[in-house]
Design a protein around this motif. Structure first.
Motif, short mmCIF file in Angstrom:
data_model
loop_
_atom_site.label_atom_id
_atom_site.label_comp_id
_atom_site.label_asym_id
_atom_site.label_seq_id
_atom_site.Cartn_x
_atom_site.Cartn_y
_atom_site.Cartn_z
N ALA A 70 0.83 -1.22 0.00
CA ALA A 70 0.00 0.00 0.00
C ALA A 70 0.86 1.26 0.00
O ALA A 70 0.57 2.23 -0.73
CB ALA A 70 -0.94 0.00 1.19
N LYS A 71 1.93 1.28 0.79
CA LYS A 71 2.82 2.44 0.82
C LYS A 71 3.54 2.59 -0.51
O LYS A 71 3.77 3.70 -0.98
CB LYS A 71 3.84 2.30 1.94
N ALA A 72 3.91 1.47 -1.12
CA ALA A 72 4.60 1.52 -2.41
C ALA A 72 3.69 2.08 -3.49
O ALA A 72 4.14 2.86 -4.34
CB ALA A 72 5.10 0.13 -2.79
N ILE A 73 2.42 1.72 -3.46
CA ILE A 73 1.46 2.25 -4.44
C ILE A 73 1.35 3.76 -4.28
O ILE A 73 1.42 4.52 -5.25
CB ILE A 73 0.09 1.57 -4.28
N GLY A 74 1.21 4.22 -3.04
CA GLY A 74 1.09 5.66 -2.80
C GLY A 74 2.34 6.42 -3.20
O GLY A 74 2.26 7.50 -3.79
N ALA A 75 3.51 5.86 -2.91
CA ALA A 75 4.76 6.54 -3.25
C ALA A 75 4.97 6.60 -4.76
O ALA A 75 5.43 7.62 -5.30
CB ALA A 75 5.93 5.81 -2.60
N THR A 76 4.60 5.53 -5.46
CA THR A 76 4.76 5.53 -6.92
C THR A 76 3.78 6.48 -7.58
O THR A 76 4.13 7.17 -8.55
CB THR A 76 4.60 4.10 -7.47
N ARG A 77 2.54 6.54 -7.07
CA ARG A 77 1.59 7.54 -7.59
C ARG A 77 2.16 8.94 -7.41
O ARG A 77 2.06 9.79 -8.31
CB ARG A 77 0.26 7.43 -6.84
N HIS A 78 2.74 9.20 -6.25
CA HIS A 78 3.32 10.51 -5.97
C HIS A 78 4.47 10.80 -6.92
O HIS A 78 4.58 11.92 -7.46
CB HIS A 78 3.79 10.56 -4.51
N ASP A 79 5.33 9.82 -7.18
CA ASP A 79 6.44 10.00 -8.11
C ASP A 79 5.94 10.36 -9.51
O ASP A 79 6.51 11.22 -10.17
CB ASP A 79 7.28 8.72 -8.21
N ILE A 80 4.89 9.67 -9.96
CA ILE A 80 4.35 9.94 -11.29
C ILE A 80 3.80 11.36 -11.38
O ILE A 80 4.04 12.08 -12.35
CB ILE A 80 3.26 8.90 -11.65
N LEU A 81 3.08 11.79 -10.35
CA LEU A 81 2.50 13.13 -10.35
C LEU A 81 3.58 14.21 -10.30
O LEU A 81 3.48 15.22 -11.01
CB LEU A 81 1.52 13.28 -9.17
N VAL A 82 4.62 14.00 -9.51
CA VAL A 82 5.72 14.96 -9.43
C VAL A 82 6.45 15.04 -10.77
O VAL A 82 6.79 16.12 -11.24
CB VAL A 82 6.68 14.60 -8.28
N ALA A 83 6.69 13.88 -11.40
CA ALA A 83 7.34 13.88 -12.71
C ALA A 83 6.49 14.62 -13.73
O ALA A 83 7.01 15.39 -14.55
CB ALA A 83 7.59 12.44 -13.16
N TYR A 84 5.18 14.40 -13.70
CA TYR A 84 4.27 15.10 -14.61
C TYR A 84 4.38 16.61 -14.42
O TYR A 84 4.45 17.37 -15.39
CB TYR A 84 2.82 14.64 -14.38
N TRP A 85 4.41 17.06 -13.18
CA TRP A 85 4.50 18.51 -12.91
C TRP A 85 5.77 19.09 -13.50
O TRP A 85 5.75 20.15 -14.13
CB TRP A 85 4.43 18.77 -11.40
N HIS A 86 6.89 18.39 -13.32
CA HIS A 86 8.16 18.90 -13.86
C HIS A 86 8.16 18.89 -15.39
O HIS A 86 8.68 19.82 -16.01
CB HIS A 86 9.33 18.07 -13.33
N ILE A 87 7.58 17.86 -16.00
CA ILE A 87 7.53 17.78 -17.46
C ILE A 87 6.69 18.93 -18.03
O ILE A 87 7.08 19.57 -19.00
CB ILE A 87 6.97 16.41 -17.89
N VAL A 88 5.56 19.20 -17.42
CA VAL A 88 4.67 20.26 -17.91
C VAL A 88 5.27 21.64 -17.65
O VAL A 88 5.25 22.51 -18.52
CB VAL A 88 3.27 20.14 -17.26
N ARG A 89 5.84 21.85 -16.47
CA ARG A 89 6.39 23.16 -16.14
C ARG A 89 7.60 23.50 -17.01
O ARG A 89 7.71 24.61 -17.54
CB ARG A 89 6.81 23.22 -14.67
#
Length: 133
Positions: A70-89
């Motif tokens: 469960a923690k791994a799922i949450g951390a990976t979701r967070h990583d994907i969202l942070v990567a998306y933010w950097h790619i868009v910005r």
């Protein structure tokens, strides 16, 4: 719209919860966010975790071994969202870090070079000798 990746993750409810009292840290639940965004990120996380030879798969496996699925799922979701933010910005394409990114980032040679530079910046002359053992 979002000033930082953390701000986006907080708004989306993908950041880790925080619950502390009296200097003791307890597990906290995440914020309520968009259920559709959470579902989409979970599907992306599951696909990334099944991948071979990628940073996200290696990071997911590392956290799953230490903290659970469960923690791994949450951390990976967070990583994907942070990567998306950097790619868009930054308007840059996605750059795969590779499964050995953490070992490259914290390798002995790299840490040695960083510490030598810090000591030399303080005015200390440094010579490095290999270990005899």
């Amino acid at each position: 719209m979002f000033s930082s990746a953390g701000h986006l993750a907080s708004w989306a409810g993908i950041c880790p919860g925080n619950n502390a009292s009296g200097g003791k840290r307890f597990s906290g639940t995440t914020r309520p966010g968009s259920k559709w965004l959470r579902k989409a990120l979970t599907q992306a996380e599951q696909a990334a975790a099944r991948g071979k030879g990628t940073y996200l798969a290696a990071h997911h496996a590392q956290i799953r071994g230490r903290r659970g699925s469960a923690k791994a799922i949450g951390a990976t979701r967070h990583d994907i969202l942070v990567a998306y933010w950097h790619i868009v910005r930054d308007r840059v394409p996605h750059r795969e870090l590779g499964p050995d990114w953490t070992t490259r980032r914290f390798s002995v040679e790299r840490r040695t070079n960083r510490l030598v530079k810090q000591l030399e910046a303080l005015g200390v002359k440094v010579t490095i000798e290999p270990d005899a053992a």
